[in-house]
Design an enzyme around this catalytic site. Sequence first.
Site, short mmCIF file in Angstrom:
data_model
loop_
_atom_site.label_atom_id
_atom_site.label_comp_id
_atom_site.label_asym_id
_atom_site.label_seq_id
_atom_site.Cartn_x
_atom_site.Cartn_y
_atom_site.Cartn_z
N GLU A 92 -4.42 -25.48 -13.34
CA GLU A 92 -4.33 -25.76 -11.91
C GLU A 92 -5.67 -26.20 -11.35
O GLU A 92 -5.75 -27.11 -10.51
CB GLU A 92 -3.84 -24.51 -11.16
CG GLU A 92 -3.53 -24.74 -9.67
CD GLU A 92 -4.71 -24.51 -8.74
OE1 GLU A 92 -4.59 -24.79 -7.54
OE2 GLU A 92 -5.79 -24.05 -9.21
N HIS A 126 -14.26 -18.63 -5.72
CA HIS A 126 -15.04 -19.40 -6.69
C HIS A 126 -16.47 -18.86 -6.86
O HIS A 126 -17.40 -19.62 -7.13
CB HIS A 126 -15.05 -20.89 -6.34
CG HIS A 126 -13.77 -21.58 -6.67
ND1 HIS A 126 -13.68 -22.94 -6.90
CD2 HIS A 126 -12.50 -21.11 -6.85
CE1 HIS A 126 -12.42 -23.26 -7.18
NE2 HIS A 126 -11.68 -22.16 -7.15
#
Length: 356
Positions: free
Chosen positions: A211, A321
């Site tokens: 993804e 992230h």
Amino acid sequence: MDETRRAFLDDLLNTPSPSGFEAAGQRVWTDYVAEFADSVSTDSYGNAVAVHEGSGDGPEIAFAGHADEIGFIVRDVTDDGFLRLSRVGGSDRTVSKGQHVTVHADDGDSPVHGVIGQTAIHLRDPSDEEYEEIAGQFVDVGATDADEAADLVEVGDPVTFASTVSDLHGSRVSARGMDNRVGTWAAAEGLRRAAEADVDATVYAVSTVQEEVGLKGAQMVGFDLDPDVAVAADVTHATDNPDIDKEKRGPVELGAGPVVGRGSANHPVVVDLARTAGDHADIDYQLQAAGSRTGTDADAFFTSRGGIPSLNVGIPNRYMHTPVEVVDTEDLVAVADLFGAMAERASEFAPFQVEV
């Protein structure tokens, strides 16, 4: 969250799964869902699908999360034994230096420990404090030359941060890779709830690959599976920490429940299903606007074949992230509960068609 479900979550988070190298993480997921699914299968790239076979009278609904995490990949080995890197997905160059990392050598049984070098503050020019691109950073594995490094690693080996799971206060947990092992956890647990309730709908739990590099696994699964409904569980930005500009980001709070998307890929009838299921099951949820795209596997599912009615359900996440992403486990349980409730009521909303 009970001990068994938490152990499953920890196993997912502690198993490195960078994009393109998801097999070990997918084994953890498939072993778990095999305990309650009617069948489990994988495809040639490692997308995994577990099924609860319904009565045949209900629709087919898929709950999906993506198995992969961001990371790095060894691009080159220098003459003096350092490793040069490329990004895997959206790795953040501002948080990488000075971090412990693991290089996952090709045999998989001998991870190599290293650090991403950061010149000491005493030796840096204070007028030149810009962040280097990932391509300009390097890993020190302790090798003294290229030959010594080549005995340990080779070009193409994936690299992940070495951080693992830490409990914060209350029900909040920090780890790298919450994006999106929490989504695959929720998909599995949604399936378990549907199986225990023996719902009429045929329910798929899906753990997709790649993804983070372009929704690739969802494109494969959406075409192959072709369900009546696809629901993507993925993290979304919590906006309740001090450095978020709340004038530009919608209100999403950690611990306030699943985030139901509206707009773009989010099919209005599937949105209604989610909201009705949540209301009747007394599950708190939040709403989020998605005017152009969701940025999740829902964007791939909804354009598969002739168009699959799709929905993005977000899991609030701080510091996305980075090696220290933070979620609230109560939100995870609520997402799984919402999926179970949606599976029970899916027949009431079929066929999933926009009235024109």
